[in-house]
Design a protein around this motif. Structure first.
Motif, mmCIF file in Angstrom:
data_model
loop_
_atom_site.group_PDB
_atom_site.id
_atom_site.type_symbol
_atom_site.label_atom_id
_atom_site.label_comp_id
_atom_site.label_asym_id
_atom_site.label_seq_id
_atom_site.Cartn_x
_atom_site.Cartn_y
_atom_site.Cartn_z
ATOM 1 N N VAL A 192 -2.850 0.841 6.413
ATOM 2 C CA VAL A 192 -3.100 1.068 4.982
ATOM 3 C C VAL A 192 -4.800 0.347 3.801
ATOM 4 O O VAL A 192 -4.926 1.026 3.681
ATOM 5 C CB VAL A 192 -1.798 -0.128 4.700
ATOM 6 C CG1 VAL A 192 -2.737 -1.014 2.919
ATOM 7 C CG2 VAL A 192 -0.307 -0.320 4.411
ATOM 8 N N ALA A 193 -5.158 -0.472 4.681
ATOM 9 C CA ALA A 193 -6.359 -0.276 4.879
ATOM 10 C C ALA A 193 -7.755 0.557 4.995
ATOM 11 O O ALA A 193 -8.214 0.991 3.924
ATOM 12 C CB ALA A 193 -7.007 -1.633 5.952
ATOM 13 N N ALA A 214 14.980 13.516 13.304
ATOM 14 C CA ALA A 214 13.679 13.098 13.698
ATOM 15 C C ALA A 214 13.224 12.244 12.580
ATOM 16 O O ALA A 214 13.602 12.296 11.163
ATOM 17 C CB ALA A 214 12.497 14.058 13.427
ATOM 18 N N ILE A 215 12.638 11.179 12.804
ATOM 19 C CA ILE A 215 12.269 9.737 11.838
ATOM 20 C C ILE A 215 10.734 9.806 11.850
ATOM 21 O O ILE A 215 10.319 9.776 12.653
ATOM 22 C CB ILE A 215 13.011 8.816 11.762
ATOM 23 C CG1 ILE A 215 15.241 9.206 11.301
ATOM 24 C CG2 ILE A 215 12.213 7.811 10.339
ATOM 25 C CD1 ILE A 215 15.633 7.394 11.549
ATOM 26 N N ALA A 216 10.681 9.645 10.745
ATOM 27 C CA ALA A 216 8.572 9.330 10.207
ATOM 28 C C ALA A 216 8.511 8.417 9.196
ATOM 29 O O ALA A 216 9.657 8.433 8.363
ATOM 30 C CB ALA A 216 7.719 10.801 10.126
ATOM 31 N N LEU A 217 7.162 7.991 8.955
ATOM 32 C CA LEU A 217 6.978 6.805 7.778
ATOM 33 C C LEU A 217 5.902 7.243 7.432
ATOM 34 O O LEU A 217 5.025 7.677 7.785
ATOM 35 C CB LEU A 217 6.460 5.043 8.701
ATOM 36 C CG LEU A 217 6.838 4.378 8.046
ATOM 37 C CD1 LEU A 217 8.315 3.522 8.131
ATOM 38 C CD2 LEU A 217 6.318 2.995 8.899
ATOM 39 N N ILE A 218 6.116 7.305 6.279
ATOM 40 C CA ILE A 218 4.981 8.535 4.815
ATOM 41 C C ILE A 218 4.584 6.836 4.405
ATOM 42 O O ILE A 218 5.215 6.392 3.682
ATOM 43 C CB ILE A 218 6.056 9.286 4.310
ATOM 44 C CG1 ILE A 218 6.884 10.299 5.364
ATOM 45 C CG2 ILE A 218 5.572 10.255 3.463
ATOM 46 C CD1 ILE A 218 5.538 11.394 5.613
ATOM 47 N N ASP A 219 3.387 7.229 3.722
ATOM 48 C CA ASP A 219 3.090 6.885 2.576
ATOM 49 C C ASP A 219 2.846 7.292 1.432
ATOM 50 O O ASP A 219 2.809 8.100 0.887
ATOM 51 C CB ASP A 219 1.295 6.422 3.126
ATOM 52 C CG ASP A 219 0.305 4.915 2.691
ATOM 53 O OD1 ASP A 219 1.232 5.044 1.198
ATOM 54 O OD2 ASP A 219 -0.597 5.568 2.143
ATOM 55 N N THR A 256 2.598 8.759 8.601
ATOM 56 C CA THR A 256 1.026 7.689 9.224
ATOM 57 C C THR A 256 2.105 7.433 10.795
ATOM 58 O O THR A 256 1.533 7.289 11.773
ATOM 59 C CB THR A 256 1.948 6.461 8.209
ATOM 60 O OG1 THR A 256 1.193 6.533 6.825
ATOM 61 C CG2 THR A 256 1.194 5.217 9.073
ATOM 62 N N ARG A 257 3.548 7.576 11.030
ATOM 63 C CA ARG A 257 3.733 7.223 11.622
ATOM 64 C C ARG A 257 5.341 8.285 12.407
ATOM 65 O O ARG A 257 5.756 7.842 11.271
ATOM 66 C CB ARG A 257 4.040 5.703 11.737
ATOM 67 C CG ARG A 257 4.524 5.562 13.338
ATOM 68 C CD ARG A 257 4.756 4.065 13.777
ATOM 69 N NE ARG A 257 4.656 3.167 14.973
ATOM 70 C CZ ARG A 257 5.400 2.765 15.367
ATOM 71 N NH1 ARG A 257 6.199 1.718 14.357
ATOM 72 N NH2 ARG A 257 5.863 1.850 16.778
ATOM 73 N N HIS A 278 10.254 -4.221 0.350
ATOM 74 C CA HIS A 278 9.049 -4.622 -0.129
ATOM 75 C C HIS A 278 7.979 -4.148 0.490
ATOM 76 O O HIS A 278 6.594 -5.098 1.039
ATOM 77 C CB HIS A 278 8.766 -6.277 0.562
ATOM 78 C CG HIS A 278 10.180 -6.465 0.092
ATOM 79 N ND1 HIS A 278 10.871 -7.081 -1.709
ATOM 80 C CD2 HIS A 278 12.077 -6.832 0.822
ATOM 81 C CE1 HIS A 278 11.598 -7.387 -1.120
ATOM 82 N NE2 HIS A 278 12.652 -7.673 -0.430
ATOM 83 N N GLU A 279 7.716 -2.644 1.039
ATOM 84 C CA GLU A 279 6.923 -1.777 2.014
ATOM 85 C C GLU A 279 6.629 -0.576 0.849
ATOM 86 O O GLU A 279 7.617 -0.548 -0.489
ATOM 87 C CB GLU A 279 7.257 -1.349 2.721
ATOM 88 C CG GLU A 279 7.456 -2.633 3.907
ATOM 89 C CD GLU A 279 6.464 -3.242 4.362
ATOM 90 O OE1 GLU A 279 5.043 -2.778 3.723
ATOM 91 O OE2 GLU A 279 6.556 -4.657 4.506
ATOM 92 N N ARG A 280 5.343 -0.438 1.247
ATOM 93 C CA ARG A 280 4.589 1.247 0.172
ATOM 94 C C ARG A 280 5.021 2.659 0.839
ATOM 95 O O ARG A 280 4.820 3.066 0.941
ATOM 96 C CB ARG A 280 3.614 1.299 -0.637
ATOM 97 C CG ARG A 280 2.795 1.079 1.546
ATOM 98 C CD ARG A 280 1.474 0.938 1.450
ATOM 99 N NE ARG A 280 0.338 1.796 0.927
ATOM 100 C CZ ARG A 280 -0.678 2.311 0.451
ATOM 101 N NH1 ARG A 280 -1.677 1.321 0.772
ATOM 102 N NH2 ARG A 280 -1.481 3.105 0.730
ATOM 103 N N PHE A 281 6.668 2.306 2.036
ATOM 104 C CA PHE A 281 6.040 3.084 3.263
ATOM 105 C C PHE A 281 7.830 3.689 3.275
ATOM 106 O O PHE A 281 8.994 3.086 2.831
ATOM 107 C CB PHE A 281 6.243 3.336 4.061
ATOM 108 C CG PHE A 281 4.757 2.299 4.537
ATOM 109 C CD1 PHE A 281 3.567 3.730 5.320
ATOM 110 C CD2 PHE A 281 4.341 1.032 4.544
ATOM 111 C CE1 PHE A 281 2.682 2.394 5.140
ATOM 112 C CE2 PHE A 281 3.066 0.344 4.799
ATOM 113 C CZ PHE A 281 2.285 1.723 5.146
#
Length: 369
Positions: free
Chosen positions: A169-170, A247-252, A259-260, A330-333
């Motif tokens: 995030v930074a 398949a699962i991914a984390l998106i910003d 992202t992951r 509560h997250e931006r993802f």
């Protein structure tokens, strides 16, 4: 044995005596070059050099030798004038060979082996970490891979998802003139390894978004280990559609960036940043994806499905997937499921020189309350 060892009866640590000075950016308004970010294998909070050495004369000599090493890139050993106090300064180079930091030892044991500290760069436009070969001491590279990694490849080496997410995030949000520090834990062949991360973002006209982030990864003592935080993988498993090859991914959601991966990725896909900078989805699908993610970022929708998205394959053609995105509370993802449904052999309209969607969403100050 050092003073701490005599006082406590514990053996000296390999980090004892070493001071890590970051030199990631030019000083502002004539200020002193570099600040201390680690000492004796423990994190320091951007401390002035004079507060980390015995006295003013030693501090003045240390500042001078740090400035010399940054200019020349050459390891230097000197004695403090009139005191016979040895100083040893070892440069830590970044990928462009600019000195990202200096390892400083004050005292008679200056021939001790320095701790593992590596310099690296991050370009948000390309979504790539660029390392030096020194990173191999921390995380050996796979055969044939160059000294670079995408964001999701970086996550594959992290023991703690939560701390690694703070770092990402930074990096995504960094503006020229800003700095950040934190700790992560790398997964290595000899077990978890705690690292102190210090980074600064500067203006860079050569970058596609006019900025580049310079970073240091600093090996810490084993007792600085970061305890694992909340598990994104657990959330992913609860989100999986039953009996599907998903398949699962984390998106910003702010930057619209993968992202992951939380599971194994969709196989045989040419992901952006691995070979070139083309977007992975077909250009006709990009607008649908960005629009859906923007709605979710603004909390218009908490879940959305995007059917028939074409992903560029390594060997040509496209894998067709249905996407199902869920906003993490509560997250931006976004947690995005990729469910393969078929293949397409239609021509690829995108030249290999294309750099794709810029990924510049609203800055943090523009977020809706």
């Amino acid at each position: 044995m050092d003073k701490a060892g005599r006082a406590t009866g514990t053996p000296p640590d390999a980090h004892d005596g070493w001071i890590v000075v970051e030199t990631l950016a030019e000083p502002i308004d004539g200020g002193a070059l570099g600040t201390v970010v680690a000492k004796d294998g423990r994190a320091k909070e951007w401390t002035a050099l004079q507060r980390s050495v015995p006295n003013k004369r030693v501090a003045d000599a240390a500042r001078a030798v740090v400035a010399s090493v940054v200019e020349t890139g050459v390891e230097t050993s000197v004695s403090v004038p009139g005191m016979r106090v040895p100083l040893r300064a070892v440069p830590v180079a970044g990928p462009s060979r600019a000195v990202h930091g200096v390892l400083l030892y004050v005292g008679d044991d200056a021939d001790a082996s320095p701790p593992d500290v590596t310099g690296w760069d991050w370009t948000s436009a390309d979504r790539l970490f660029e390392y030096t070969t020194e990173m191999d001491r921390m995380v050996p590279r796979e055969s044939g891979r160059g000294p670079s990694a995408t964001a999701f490849e970086f996550f594959d080496r992290n023991e703690d998802a939560e701390s690694a997410m703070y770092l990402m995030v930074a990096l995504f949000d960094a503006d020229p003139g800003t700095r950040w520090d934190g700790a992560i834990t790398l997964r290595t062949s000899r077990g978890p390894r705690p690292l102190r991360i210090a980074l600064r973002t500067v203006h860079d006209e050569a970058s596609r978004d006019d900025r580049i982030t310079h970073g240091l990864s600093i090996a810490l003592r084993d007792d600085e280990f970061v305890s694992p935080g909340p598990s994104f993988e657990a959330f992913a498993l609860r989100s999986l559609t039953r009996d599907s090859p998903t398949a699962i991914a984390l998106i910003d959601a702010e930057r619209v960036r993968l992202t992951r991966w939380l599971t194994e990725p969709v196989p045989d896909i040419l992901w952006k940043g691995q070979v070139d900078q083309r977007d992975t989805p077909h250009p006709e699908d990009i607008a649908r994806i960005v629009s859906a993610y923007r709605h979710m970022h603004e909390w218009v929708d908490r879940k959305v499905e995007i059917p028939g998205v074409r992903l560029r394959r390594v060997d040509g053609g496209w894998t067709v997937v249905d996407l199902r995105a869920t906003r993490i509370p509560h997250e931006r993802f976004l947690m995005v499921e990729f469910q393969p449904v078929g293949f397409s052999s239609e021509p690829d309209p995108v030249p290999v020189t294309d750099t794709g969607y810029p990924g510049r969403g609203p800055r943090p100050s523009d977020r809706k309350r």
